[in-house]
Design a protein around this motif. Structure first.
Motif, mmCIF file in Angstrom:
data_model
loop_
_atom_site.group_PDB
_atom_site.id
_atom_site.type_symbol
_atom_site.label_atom_id
_atom_site.label_comp_id
_atom_site.label_asym_id
_atom_site.label_seq_id
_atom_site.Cartn_x
_atom_site.Cartn_y
_atom_site.Cartn_z
ATOM 1 N N ARG A 178 -1.906 36.710 -38.372
ATOM 2 C CA ARG A 178 -1.393 36.067 -39.505
ATOM 3 C C ARG A 178 -0.343 35.058 -39.299
ATOM 4 N NH1 ARG A 178 3.010 37.935 -43.250
ATOM 5 N NH2 ARG A 178 2.156 37.514 -45.493
ATOM 6 N N ARG A 179 0.722 35.435 -38.213
ATOM 7 C CA ARG A 179 1.838 34.439 -37.838
ATOM 8 C C ARG A 179 1.383 33.307 -37.363
ATOM 9 N NH1 ARG A 179 7.222 33.373 -38.338
ATOM 10 N NH2 ARG A 179 7.939 32.446 -36.306
ATOM 11 N N GLU A 180 0.099 33.357 -36.375
ATOM 12 C CA GLU A 180 -0.564 32.137 -36.016
ATOM 13 C C GLU A 180 -0.860 31.171 -36.876
ATOM 14 O OE1 GLU A 180 -4.732 31.119 -33.553
ATOM 15 O OE2 GLU A 180 -3.357 32.588 -32.710
ATOM 16 N N ARG A 181 -1.627 31.776 -37.566
ATOM 17 C CA ARG A 181 -2.345 31.038 -38.969
ATOM 18 C C ARG A 181 -1.210 30.294 -39.844
ATOM 19 N NH1 ARG A 181 -4.641 34.776 -41.708
ATOM 20 N NH2 ARG A 181 -3.259 34.559 -43.521
ATOM 21 N N HIS A 182 -0.179 30.951 -40.036
ATOM 22 C CA HIS A 182 0.948 30.400 -40.903
ATOM 23 C C HIS A 182 1.511 29.158 -40.188
ATOM 24 C CE1 HIS A 182 4.275 30.403 -43.591
ATOM 25 N NE2 HIS A 182 5.087 30.962 -42.790
ATOM 26 N N VAL A 183 2.016 29.465 -38.978
ATOM 27 C CA VAL A 183 2.672 28.436 -38.123
ATOM 28 C C VAL A 183 1.536 27.087 -38.063
ATOM 29 C CG1 VAL A 183 3.428 27.792 -35.927
ATOM 30 C CG2 VAL A 183 3.888 29.916 -36.717
ATOM 31 N N ALA A 184 0.551 27.375 -37.650
ATOM 32 C CA ALA A 184 -0.376 26.328 -37.864
ATOM 33 C C ALA A 184 -0.502 25.746 -39.086
ATOM 34 C CB ALA A 184 -1.692 26.521 -37.532
ATOM 35 N N ASN A 185 -0.583 26.289 -40.140
ATOM 36 C CA ASN A 185 -0.884 25.494 -41.370
ATOM 37 C C ASN A 185 0.534 25.038 -41.861
ATOM 38 O OD1 ASN A 185 -3.518 25.988 -42.288
ATOM 39 N ND2 ASN A 185 -3.062 28.098 -42.842
ATOM 40 N N ALA A 217 8.852 33.447 -42.069
ATOM 41 C CA ALA A 217 7.642 34.474 -41.970
ATOM 42 C C ALA A 217 7.291 35.125 -43.038
ATOM 43 C CB ALA A 217 8.489 35.614 -40.749
ATOM 44 N N ALA A 218 7.954 35.481 -44.158
ATOM 45 C CA ALA A 218 7.541 35.892 -45.328
ATOM 46 C C ALA A 218 6.896 34.992 -46.354
ATOM 47 C CB ALA A 218 8.694 36.613 -46.242
ATOM 48 N N ALA A 219 6.846 33.618 -45.961
ATOM 49 C CA ALA A 219 6.319 32.675 -47.181
ATOM 50 C C ALA A 219 4.840 32.305 -46.728
ATOM 51 C CB ALA A 219 7.336 31.438 -47.110
ATOM 52 N N VAL A 220 4.053 33.137 -46.301
ATOM 53 C CA VAL A 220 2.517 32.663 -46.191
ATOM 54 C C VAL A 220 1.718 32.312 -47.300
ATOM 55 C CG1 VAL A 220 0.391 33.732 -44.951
ATOM 56 C CG2 VAL A 220 2.505 34.248 -43.900
#
Length: 478
Positions: free
Chosen positions: A9-16, A308-311
């Motif tokens: 989830r973190r990886e996808r969030h950072v990438a987006n 982190a919470a703003a996915v």
């Protein structure tokens, strides 16, 4: 190939958020770097990244290498219009976002070009607009004080906000006002007297906008006399007022109100439309502690709980939707070969969705809020974009892309497994049951049906299937 792996989830969030869209290729790069934190740290080390595509793609459009005078003369001869040069500049920016390796740099360049906004549409500023954008890119991860000095004294900004014809006897207030209201401290902090003195400080920069297009500085045009803006004061007695301008812009860049505005700008871009007040306060503190340096602020934002919470809480703008769709469908754009090539059409695709880059007509730059981009017409335009690109119908040439059986994870696969594989590949998420149902209805197939290379789903209906996956909120948000 096997079923696509899922990112964290973190990886996808950072990438987006810090690139123009998660892709399986980017996911592999992040894993090879040792995780999203190490990938992000590497992205901030711009000099160590391969930036050759930026220079190579610049050569695709010869108009971008014209001097201001050459551009004007070409227009006078009827060879090319300045608006066409600006179209080429917008194309170059979009193509870079699709394929450049320094993705954080591209994201930050776009952010600053919209914050220190000079539209790429007007004739007066057009001859200087390409160099303006390139200079912003060079400074996009540096200090805001340096970026502000560069932007405010650049002839593109001077032409757009009438500072090149501002004189001691007749100072134009346009740039002096927008500098305070938009680029630094914001409304409610300054007075009309501050605006007048701001305009006086900025006098002296000149340009011939209708013949030679040469720009310079004339001490005789600079207002002399004591000036005071907010807490900045200067005797301002010299004919050459450029040292005063530098001191004034450095003061504004370091002002507490500017720190909060820059902090909020970054928080809105990378966190949410309504970022927490505590995050803005924290980022502003880091900005001031590090003397307007942007990298420490980005690092603090990256490490924050609010980030982190703003996915999935940000809606993609029209240009972000276009670029993300190119990326995730595996398009590789080649050098331009005409109006129907990807390198040319990409700017029209963004315009069809609502706004091409740098065409926002006002000096405040295009909005970065979801409510600005969630109309019915925008959604329908996005659906059309996803469909035509899934089929490779528009643009029709000038690219390579993932096609046909390359989307299959195995020679034989159940339809519901195929949908899950495509959802993982295109969005980095498992396919929910409702998506499987929607895809089955779109291609008239049963979830348990076996799909092979000769099945109609692959031979005829694959664009419908890909489009159905792309039309969901998982692709429309970042």
């Amino acid at each position: 190939m096997p079923i696509a792996a899922l990112p964290s989830r973190r990886e996808r969030h950072v990438a987006n958020r810090f690139s123009y869209g998660w892709t399986p290729q980017l996911s592999r790069q992040i894993k090879a770097r040792g995780g999203s934190a190490k990938w992000f740290a590497r992205q901030l080390q711009v000099g160590r990244l391969d930036d050759s595509f930026q220079a190579a793609s610049f050569r695709w459009w010869p108009t971008l290498r014209m001097t201001p005078e050459q551009m004007w003369r070409a227009q006078q001869r009827g060879d090319i219009g300045m608006w066409e040069v600006m179209e080429d500049y917008r194309r170059w920016c979009l193509v870079r976002r699709v394929q450049a390796v320094p993705q954080v740099l591209e994201v930050m360049t776009e952010l600053w070009e919209n914050h220190l906004h000079v539209p790429a549409i007007g004739e007066a500023e057009a001859p200087y607009r390409v160099s303006y954008g390139r200079g912003i890119r060079q400074r996009a991860l540096g200090r805001y004080a340096d970026l502000l000095n560069y932007a405010i004294t650049h002839p593109a900004m001077g032409a757009y906000l009438n500072n090149l014809n501002s004189t001691a006897s007749s100072p134009s207030e346009d740039l002096g006002r927008e500098l305070l209201e938009l680029h630094t401290v914001g409304r409610g902090v300054f007075t009309e007297t501050d605006v007048k003195n701001s305009a006086r400080i900025l006098t002296g920069y000149t340009g011939d906008l209708w013949d030679t297009w040469k720009v310079g500085y004339k001490p005789g045009n600079h207002y002399r006399g004591k000036v005071k803006v907010l807490g900045f004061t200067h005797k301002n007695t010299a004919g050459d007022g450029r040292p005063v301008v530098r001191a004034y812009l450095n003061y504004l860049a370091r002002h507490p109100a500017t720190a909060r505005r820059v902090a909020r700008l970054l928080a809105v871009r990378f966190v949410s439309d309504r970022p927490p007040a505590a995050l803005i306060t924290k980022l502003a503190k880091v900005y001031r502690k590090h003397d307007t340096a942007i990298k420490p602020v980005l690092k603090a934002l990256f490490e924050s709980k609010a980030f982190a919470a703003a996915v999935d809480s940000k809606v993609r703008t029209p240009e972000e939707d276009v670029v993300a769709t190119y990326r995730v469908l595996g398009y590789r754009i080649h050098a331009t070969t005409g109006s129907d090539s990807a390198a040319e059409a990409i700017v029209w695709q963004a315009g069809d969705l609502g706004l091409a880059p740098f065409t926002w007509p006002r000096p405040d730059g295009r909005p970065d809020r979801g409510d600005a981009w969630t109309s019915t017409s925008r959604m329908l335009a996005s659906f059309d974009l996803h469909y035509t690109m899934s089929g490779g119908w528009w643009p029709s040439k000038g690219f390579s892309r993932t096609t046909g059986t390359a989307w299959l994870p195995a020679s034989k696969v159940r339809f519901d497994v195929l949908v899950d594989h495509l959802s993982r590949t295109l969005t980095g998420r498992r396919a929910p049951s409702w998506l499987v149902t929607a895809c089955a209805q779109a291609v008239k197939c049963q979830p348990g049906e076996t799909i092979t290379a000769d099945h109609p789903v692959i031979r005829w209906y694959l664009p419908r299937l890909l489009t159905t996956v792309l039309d969901q909120p998982a692709h429309m948000t970042r």
